[in-house]
Design an enzyme around this catalytic site. Structure first.
Site, PDB file in Angstrom:
ATOM      1  N   HIS A 192      55.007  40.950  42.271  1.00 22.36           N
ATOM      2  CA  HIS A 192      53.934  40.284  41.527  1.00 22.36           C
ATOM      3  C   HIS A 192      52.592  40.985  41.602  1.00 22.36           C
ATOM      4  O   HIS A 192      51.601  40.463  41.099  1.00 22.36           O
ATOM      5  CB  HIS A 192      53.727  38.857  42.045  1.00 22.36           C
ATOM      6  CG  HIS A 192      54.843  37.924  41.732  1.00 22.36           C
ATOM      7  ND1 HIS A 192      54.934  37.263  40.529  1.00 22.36           N
ATOM      8  CD2 HIS A 192      55.923  37.552  42.444  1.00 22.36           C
ATOM      9  CE1 HIS A 192      56.024  36.517  40.538  1.00 22.36           C
ATOM     10  NE2 HIS A 192      56.643  36.665  41.681  1.00 22.36           N
ATOM     11  N   LYS A 206      40.345  31.032  37.032  1.00 22.57           N
ATOM     12  CA  LYS A 206      41.364  31.687  37.846  1.00 22.57           C
ATOM     13  C   LYS A 206      40.751  31.966  39.197  1.00 22.57           C
ATOM     14  O   LYS A 206      39.543  31.783  39.382  1.00 22.57           O
ATOM     15  CB  LYS A 206      41.864  32.973  37.176  1.00 22.57           C
ATOM     16  CG  LYS A 206      40.742  33.874  36.710  1.00 22.57           C
ATOM     17  CD  LYS A 206      41.224  35.098  35.927  1.00 22.57           C
ATOM     18  CE  LYS A 206      41.568  34.836  34.487  1.00 22.57           C
ATOM     19  NZ  LYS A 206      42.989  34.967  34.188  1.00 22.57           N
ATOM     20  N   ARG A 207      41.547  32.442  40.132  1.00 17.36           N
ATOM     21  CA  ARG A 207      41.028  32.795  41.447  1.00 17.36           C
ATOM     22  C   ARG A 207      39.869  33.804  41.278  1.00 17.36           C
ATOM     23  O   ARG A 207      39.895  34.633  40.369  1.00 17.36           O
ATOM     24  CB  ARG A 207      42.122  33.426  42.316  1.00 17.36           C
ATOM     25  CG  ARG A 207      43.126  32.440  42.883  1.00 17.36           C
ATOM     26  CD  ARG A 207      42.510  31.480  43.868  1.00 17.36           C
ATOM     27  NE  ARG A 207      42.128  32.100  45.118  1.00 17.36           N
ATOM     28  CZ  ARG A 207      42.710  31.841  46.295  1.00 17.36           C
ATOM     29  NH1 ARG A 207      43.710  31.011  46.370  1.00 17.36           N
ATOM     30  NH2 ARG A 207      42.289  32.442  47.374  1.00 17.36           N
ATOM     31  N   LYS A 238      39.622  40.577  38.717  1.00 15.39           N
ATOM     32  CA  LYS A 238      39.639  39.653  37.577  1.00 15.39           C
ATOM     33  C   LYS A 238      38.286  39.656  36.864  1.00 15.39           C
ATOM     34  O   LYS A 238      38.131  39.071  35.798  1.00 15.39           O
ATOM     35  CB  LYS A 238      40.010  38.241  38.037  1.00 15.39           C
ATOM     36  CG  LYS A 238      41.477  38.149  38.535  1.00 15.39           C
ATOM     37  CD  LYS A 238      41.808  36.743  39.027  1.00 15.39           C
ATOM     38  CE  LYS A 238      43.123  36.690  39.789  1.00 15.39           C
ATOM     39  NZ  LYS A 238      44.308  36.582  38.929  1.00 15.39           N
ATOM     40  N   THR A 256      49.108  34.048  33.804  1.00 17.42           N
ATOM     41  CA  THR A 256      49.815  32.951  33.144  1.00 17.42           C
ATOM     42  C   THR A 256      48.810  32.004  32.507  1.00 17.42           C
ATOM     43  O   THR A 256      49.125  31.288  31.554  1.00 17.42           O
ATOM     44  CB  THR A 256      50.691  32.145  34.119  1.00 17.42           C
ATOM     45  OG1 THR A 256      49.942  31.857  35.286  1.00 17.42           O
ATOM     46  CG2 THR A 256      51.949  32.901  34.469  1.00 17.42           C
ATOM     47  N   LYS A 274      48.824  29.738  28.842  1.00 17.50           N
ATOM     48  CA  LYS A 274      48.532  28.308  28.705  1.00 17.50           C
ATOM     49  C   LYS A 274      47.401  28.077  27.706  1.00 17.50           C
ATOM     50  O   LYS A 274      47.432  27.157  26.891  1.00 17.50           O
ATOM     51  CB  LYS A 274      48.108  27.729  30.057  1.00 17.50           C
ATOM     52  CG  LYS A 274      49.192  27.785  31.122  1.00 17.50           C
ATOM     53  CD  LYS A 274      48.608  27.565  32.507  1.00 17.50           C
ATOM     54  CE  LYS A 274      49.638  27.962  33.565  1.00 17.50           C
ATOM     55  NZ  LYS A 274      49.055  28.027  34.909  1.00 17.50           N
TER      56      LYS A 274
END
Lengths: 765, 75
Positions: free
Chosen positions: A284, A475-476, A481, A588, A592
């Site tokens: 992952h 998100k985290r 990111k 992910t 969504k």
């Protein structure tokens, strides 16, 4: 995992009946559902993926079960104080766990520590035996997992750690009561708390114990169940498939070997055959710092027998490598499970690959990078093991439950089939230009935004305008990111208004925007926590500045968790998926959001690539360096962020505002580290390179939003074209290619939307 | 006695659901059924659903055993 009661009511389709029964008693169903805390048993995407997968397995009628640790304290509760993240313990069991099914008779005894002892066996051969072990007991509790319509209910088995009864005897024998109790407490700590780092590299012994505890309890349980119906292990791989979700459970390789050889009298070679055939491994992450390694001394102390087995496996591996590539010592060194150095390390990813018959990545790009740059040697040795399985999310949860109005619109237009076969949403495409469909769609989005605005006001005190463009980054918190890139964009837009005197030349009216952030930072991750502080500081300044009030609001919503995601995602207009290309394995959240009609602003990373391919160019906003461009710069070492800074007034202005304390007037120098990191330490995440094209993409989105009809059309196309990102599709692929399991649903059950024939048609597509 | 109110069509016998909820309320809260709060109702409602899930879970396991399925365990 989220909230069990509402999930189950949704999947059992009992919401309305329950609602009316409770209404008779004078209570609103929604109030009852709010009582339940989220079960925060995972850190982020990885944990949520497991939850979606279990739900899909059940919906598809497949015999798939989850194993996990029953953490007393899940992922911490996040509060914001003075703009900073504060962690509070997560008392997720405060309202009890009514869904648990206790399984006291299925407890497992797990050996730990101890040492290897030389003995002579019955034939006079010298053997090693694992002796003087401590025992910890794993007590299972099952959480039922209902598939849609309730025809199949599987379970998630969670283990709690308890000291064994031997402890009590020891207390009695040794008379050292306090010390014995302390030891007992120490063992029971194994299932106390979830480690909150989602890219951990801490080498903590307790974490190793947790990983082993999970693996040992699970395999013991699996073998015990298998042996109720079999006397030999010949059929084991035909009856059992085990999937390792990242390397956290990679000790499965050594533990399965140990159980077969030491406790079930299987010889090494046969045990190895069985192990490889049974296990699969999903990678992952590509980030080097997230690859798990355990020091050999630590492993030797905690799990001496496993260390021995791992060395044996490695020896076997290196022999294979030597035969295939004779004289290539470098290759052996690179591929070895044991990494040389001042302290030898065990490379868990290598162990997982070696012990599995199948290895997969979670998006097409990720799998390519896995094979080409993370573990190319293994990809050359065993190409047949590697495949891609692009991630997916459960439509029951992320559309039906989270966005019931959209679900109703879809069903009213194209029927119910989309719920269990999301590909059906493509039938929506022909309605995307129809005015009544569009206005219904926009009304739903508007309602969702109003609902979110109410919640945001309640938890942050900030009033956001449902008419504005809801631009969400959820998100985290992580440097890769790039929440930081987003903030820099916001700073630029802010400065454009307050310093350039309003809007840019060819824009008649600026579109009002709400920039919404949510996400937790690992408690030990200093930079991530500083980024949260920056967001809050910028928010405070922007929101208080009358000059931009009509155009911009920034808000950080605390305690991001599944139930908050269920509120934000249906309300989003723009979805931020802006990781540095090549760093996000899949994502992910991107799926969504697209499913709920948000347009993506994104880099060509992870599953973004596939999403943008499906929805088409005009319906997403791509920008930034491609993965190849990033890698080329990394390899050539020719990326010069300072030069970009010096040649761009725009970049200079943004960076200088961070250096000049414009956003931290009370805390001088607070954000200077950002400038240092970017200009002097190489800008590892390529913010300077991507900011200009990011702003351009962002402006393009804004121009489209100005025409609600255009926007609605694109949003609807997103909904219509992301059917492939259902986790049902993902699970079918795993089931067909890796696990060899099938749906057990009987064809003629009334009311079940999928008959067997259409399932096999899906599989062979 | 199986919680028969969940049939295959997932259309539920409302009356049986209601009875089950009321029974759980009585035997979980063990107090007069007046002024029920949402917080109090969380457990009895959950237990009602749990009954249903258990019935279905046992049926599922039976089906799996009959078909001697291969099982997947996700860690």
């Amino acid at each position: 995992m989220g909230r069990w009661l509402s999930d189950n009511l949704c999947n059992l389709r009992l919401q309305e009946q329950c609602r009316s029964v409770l209404a008779e008693l004078g209570v609103a169903l929604d109030d009852v559902l709010e009582v339940e805390p989220d079960a925060g048993l995972g850190n982020g995407g990885l944990g949520r993926l497991a939850a979606c997968f279990l739900e899909s397995l059940a919906t598809l009628g497949m015999p798939g079960f989850g194993y996990g640790i029953d953490y007393e304290y899940g992922l911490f509760k996040q509060e914001i104080a003075g703009g900073h993240q504060r962690e509070k313990p997560d008392r997720w069991k405060s309202e009890g766990t009514p869904f648990y099914i206790e399984r006291p008779l299925d407890l497992c005894e797990i050996p730990l520590y101890g040492r290897m002892e030389q003995i002579r066996d019955s034939e006079g051969n010298r053997r090693q035996r694992w002796t003087d072990v401590k025992i910890v007991v794993g007590v299972p509790n099952d959480m039922p997992v209902a598939g849609y319509s309730g025809h199949t209910v599987n379970y998630l088995r969670l283990f709690t750690a308890r000291a064994s009864q031997d402890f009590d005897i020891e207390i009695f024998n040794r008379g050292d009561y306090i010390r014995a109790v302390e030891q007992k407490i120490a063992y029971e700590n194994i299932s106390r708390v979830l480690y909150p780092s989602d890219s951990l590299q801490s080498g903590k012994e307790l974490r190793l114990l947790q990983e082993y505890f999970l693996v040992a309890c699970s395999l013991k349980d699996i073998i015990r169940k298998y042996l109720t119906g079999h006397t030999s292990f010949d059929d084991f791989p035909a009856k059992v498939a085990v999937q390792m979700n990242d390397t956290h459970p990679s000790l499965c390789v050594a533990e399965l070997m140990r159980l077969l050889i030491d406790e079930n009298h299987v010889d090494w070679d046969r045990a190895w055959e069985i192990t490889e055939a049974t296990l699969g491994y999903t990678n992952h992450t590509l980030l080097p710092e997230a690859l798990e390694k355990w020091s050999v001394p630590l492993m030797e102390r905690v799990l001496p027998r496993h260390t021995e087995i791992i060395f044996g496996i490695n020896h076997q591996l290196l022999r294979t490598v030597a035969v295939r590539w004779p004289l290539d010592v470098e290759k052996q060194r690179r591929m070895s499970i044991i990494e040389e150095g001042p302290e030898k390390q065990i490379r868990m990813a290598h162990l997982a690959i070696v012990g599995s018959h199948a290895v997969n990545g979670v998006s097409k790009l990720h799998t390519e990078l896995l094979k080409d740059s993370l573990v190319p040697d293994f990809a050359h040795l065993w190409p047949e093991r590697f495949s891609n399985k692009t991630n997916g999310v459960a439509p029951r949860r992320w559309i039906l439950k989270a966005n019931p109005r959209l679900a109703t619109l879809l069903t009213a237009t194209i029927g119910e089939a989309w719920i269990t076969d999301l590909q059906h949403v493509e039938e929506i495409e022909k309605y995307c230009s129809e005015p009544s469909f569009r206005s219904e769609f926009l009304a739903i989005k508007r309602h969702n935004k109003e609902r979110l605005a109410t919640e945001v006001l309640k938890t942050t005190g900030v009033q956001i305008d449902p008419a504005s463009l809801f631009d969400v980054h959820i998100k985290r918190i992580h440097e890769y990111k790039r929440q930081l890139l987003n903030v820099m964009r916001i700073i630029h837009e802010y400065l454009c208004v307050v310093e350039d005197g309003g809007v840019e030349k060819d824009e008649a009216t600026k579109v009002p925007r709400t920039y919404l952030f949510a996400g937790k930072a690992a408690p030990g991750y200093w930079a991530a926590k500083q980024i949260i502080k920056l967001i809050n500081n910028v928010a405070q300044i922007v929101n208080a500045d009358r000059r931009v009030n009509d155009y911009m609001k920034v808000v950080f919503v605390p305690d991001y968790r599944v139930s908050l995601a269920e509120l934000i995602i249906p309300a989003a207009d723009l979805s931020q998926q802006i990781s540095t290309a090549g760093m996000e394995a899949s994502g992910t959240g991107n799926m969504k959001l697209a499913m709920n009609g948000a347009l993506t602003v994104g880099t060509l990373d992870g599953a973004n690539i596939e999403i943008m391919e499906e929805v088409g160019e005009p319906n997403a906003y791509k920008f930034g360096l491609t993965p190849d461009e990033v890698r080329w710069r990394q390899e050539q070492g020719n990326y010069n962020p300072r030069q970009l800074y010096e040649s761009s007034p725009m970049l200079r202005r943004v960076m200088d505002s961070l250096a000049n304390d414009r956003f931290c007037p009370e805390e001088q120098g607070l954000f200077r580290w950002i400038v240092d990191e970017i200009l002097d330490r190489g800008d590892r995440y390529f913010l300077m390179a991507d900011l200009p094209s990011y702003i351009e993409a962002s402006r393009k989105a804004e121009r489209d939003y100005r025409e609600p009809q255009t926007w609605a059309g694109k949003a609807i196309l997103n909904v219509a074209r992301v059917g492939t990102f259902s986790s049902d599709r993902t699970i079918r692929e795993y089931a067909r290619d890796i696990w060899g399991i099938q749906s057990t649903m009987l064809p003629a059950e009334p009311g079940l939307p999928i008959a067997r024939e259409s399932l096999s048609a899906e599989v062979s597509r | 006695m199986p919680a028969a109110f969940l049939s295959n069509t997932a259309a539920c016998d409302s009356e049986m659901l209601r009875q089950s909820i009321l029974r759980h309320i009585r035997y979980t809260l063990a107090r007069p059924e007046s002024d029920l709060t949402a917080r109090e109702l969380f457990k009895p409602v959950s237990l009602t659903i749990r009954d249903l899930l258990i019935d279905r879970m046992l049926e599922t396991e039976e089906r799996y055993n009959q078909q001697s399925v291969k099982r997947l365990y996700y860690l």
